[in-house]
Write an enzyme that holds these catalytic residues in place. Structure first.
Site, PDB file in Angstrom:
ATOM      1  N   GLU A  48      88.706 -36.836  24.455  1.00  0.00           N
ATOM      2  CA  GLU A  48      89.293 -37.033  23.130  1.00  0.00           C
ATOM      3  C   GLU A  48      90.377 -38.110  23.203  1.00  0.00           C
ATOM      4  OE1 GLU A  48      91.287 -34.229  19.683  1.00  0.00           O
ATOM      5  OE2 GLU A  48      92.033 -34.022  21.730  1.00  0.00           O
ATOM      6  N   LYS A 130      87.588 -35.713  13.725  1.00  0.00           N
ATOM      7  CA  LYS A 130      88.079 -34.343  13.847  1.00  0.00           C
ATOM      8  C   LYS A 130      88.432 -33.820  12.456  1.00  0.00           C
ATOM      9  CE  LYS A 130      91.432 -31.833  16.761  1.00  0.00           C
ATOM     10  NZ  LYS A 130      92.470 -32.061  17.800  1.00  0.00           N
ATOM     11  N   CYS A 165      88.471 -31.375  21.204  1.00  0.00           N
ATOM     12  CA  CYS A 165      89.524 -30.394  21.477  1.00  0.00           C
ATOM     13  C   CYS A 165      89.190 -29.020  20.898  1.00  0.00           C
ATOM     14  CB  CYS A 165      90.844 -30.940  20.944  1.00  0.00           C
ATOM     15  SG  CYS A 165      92.324 -30.179  21.641  1.00  0.00           S
TER      16      CYS A 165
END
Length: 356
Positions: A48, A130, A165
């Protein structure tokens, strides 16, 4: 499209990014793509926010302290339609390799935690953001929208997906990926301190071991996927760059050694890397192994009851300004991937770049 390759070699990056330096970040990205290509890999997964590195300083600062670091971070984030991105796409083409790349994406005045899937021809197969920045990450990053939610795509190396994540912990994101028949997954992680730093009331879920050895294998088991967990590492110099003036410097070793790869049954497939290891973790993938796990528990198929439990997913973009479509009726939408310039085939992008 059925996969052409059922057996192939893949790599997960366990290395230090080019902290808050875009050019160095791109150089390191191309280096690891080249190394994976030389090793015969068909797929490489990056952590990430690999470019320009995870802004770990945001967990340590107050508002005033954040501003100089935030300015530098924004200046070294990656525009999707840029020479730097085209260099990375060309590296994927040169090595004939699929690339899952995590980066801080500049879009107008905002930053997003973005992943792209690059094909061996250098074209963009998937562009996602995200869906929700975690806690203090909202100091830096905005949220994705409907058309940047998709995480799984069909390729000739299987149905491959990637999440950032704690999206890998999100039961709804996992359910959606399972419903798409995901076979190979990238659980992309940033930089996390180890459990030795934990102080109550900070929960155990906020340390590296919880995410490397609980969350990631749980994803593999629940979805029946090969799950690659690329991870950022850090050195003493990286610690200095992540530490605001006046703050104590930490031991870089507490952050390292957490890259993982798990099989579709949750077994660990590679030795845990040493704290000083920087490099690639390799795995031999056999897509038929996924069937063994999914024959017992396929939560996207025979082992689910959609007549009882269903998930509503909205993949439409939500624009700030919506224009009426007077020809066809309704409203006009511009896909995010088109607007940021990533849907342009690499050959055309290279031609335009050379003319400018």
């Amino acid at each position: 499209m059925a996969p052409v390759l059922k057996k192939y070699k893949a790599a997960a990056v366990n290395a230090e990014p080019g902290w808050f330096n875009l050019e160095e970040s791109v150089r390191r990205t191309i280096h690891w793509i080249d190394e994976a290509g030389k090793a015969g890999c068909k797929f490489i997964a990056f952590p990430e926010l690999w470019i320009p590195g995870y802004p770990y300083w945001m967990w340590k600062v107050n508002y005033q302290e954040s501003l100089p670091l935030l300015k530098k971070y924004r200046e070294n984030s990656l525009p999707s339609d840029s020479d730097e991105m085209r260099r990375i796409r060309n590296a994927a083409r040169a090595n004939k390799i699929y690339v899952s790349l995590g980066y801080s994406e500049v879009d107008l005045a905002s930053l997003y935690t973005t992943q792209v899937m690059i094909s061996p021809s250098g074209d963009i197969l998937n562009h996602r953001r995200k869906i929700r920045a975690t806690h203090v990450e909202r100091l830096v990053f905005g949220d994705g929208t409907g058309d940047t939610t998709e995480s799984v795509i069909q390729t000739d190396i299987g149905r491959v997906g990637h999440l950032n994540c704690w999206e890998n912990m999100n039961p709804f994101m996992k359910a959606y990926a399972a419903s798409l028949g995901e076979q190979v997954h990238v659980a992309a992680w940033p930089l996390y301190p180890g459990k030795e730093t934990l102080k109550y009331p900070d929960p155990f879920t906020n340390v590296a071991e919880a995410n490397a050895d609980l969350v990631t294998p749980a994803y593999a088991i629940e979805t029946g996927t090969y799950t690659l967990a690329p991870w950022q590492t850090i050195t003493a110099e990286g610690i200095k760059l992540n530490t605001p003036p006046g703050k104590d410097l930490e031991d870089p070793h507490i952050y390292n050694g957490h890259g993982r790869i798990f099989g579709p049954d949750g077994q660990n497939l590679v030795p845990h890397p040493d704290k000083d290891f920087e490099g690639l973790l390799f795995v031999d993938i056999d897509l038929d192994e996924c069937h063994l796990s999914k024959s017992l528990a396929d939560f996207g198929g025979h082992y689910m009851r959609p007549d009882l439990i269903r998930l509503l997913v909205d993949t439409n973009r939500k624009d700030l300004v919506v224009r009426e479509d007077r020809v066809n009726g309704g409203v006009e939408y511009t896909r995010t991937v088109d607007r940021v310039g990533l849907s342009t085939p690499l050959d055309i992008a290279n031609t335009v770049d050379s003319e400018n």
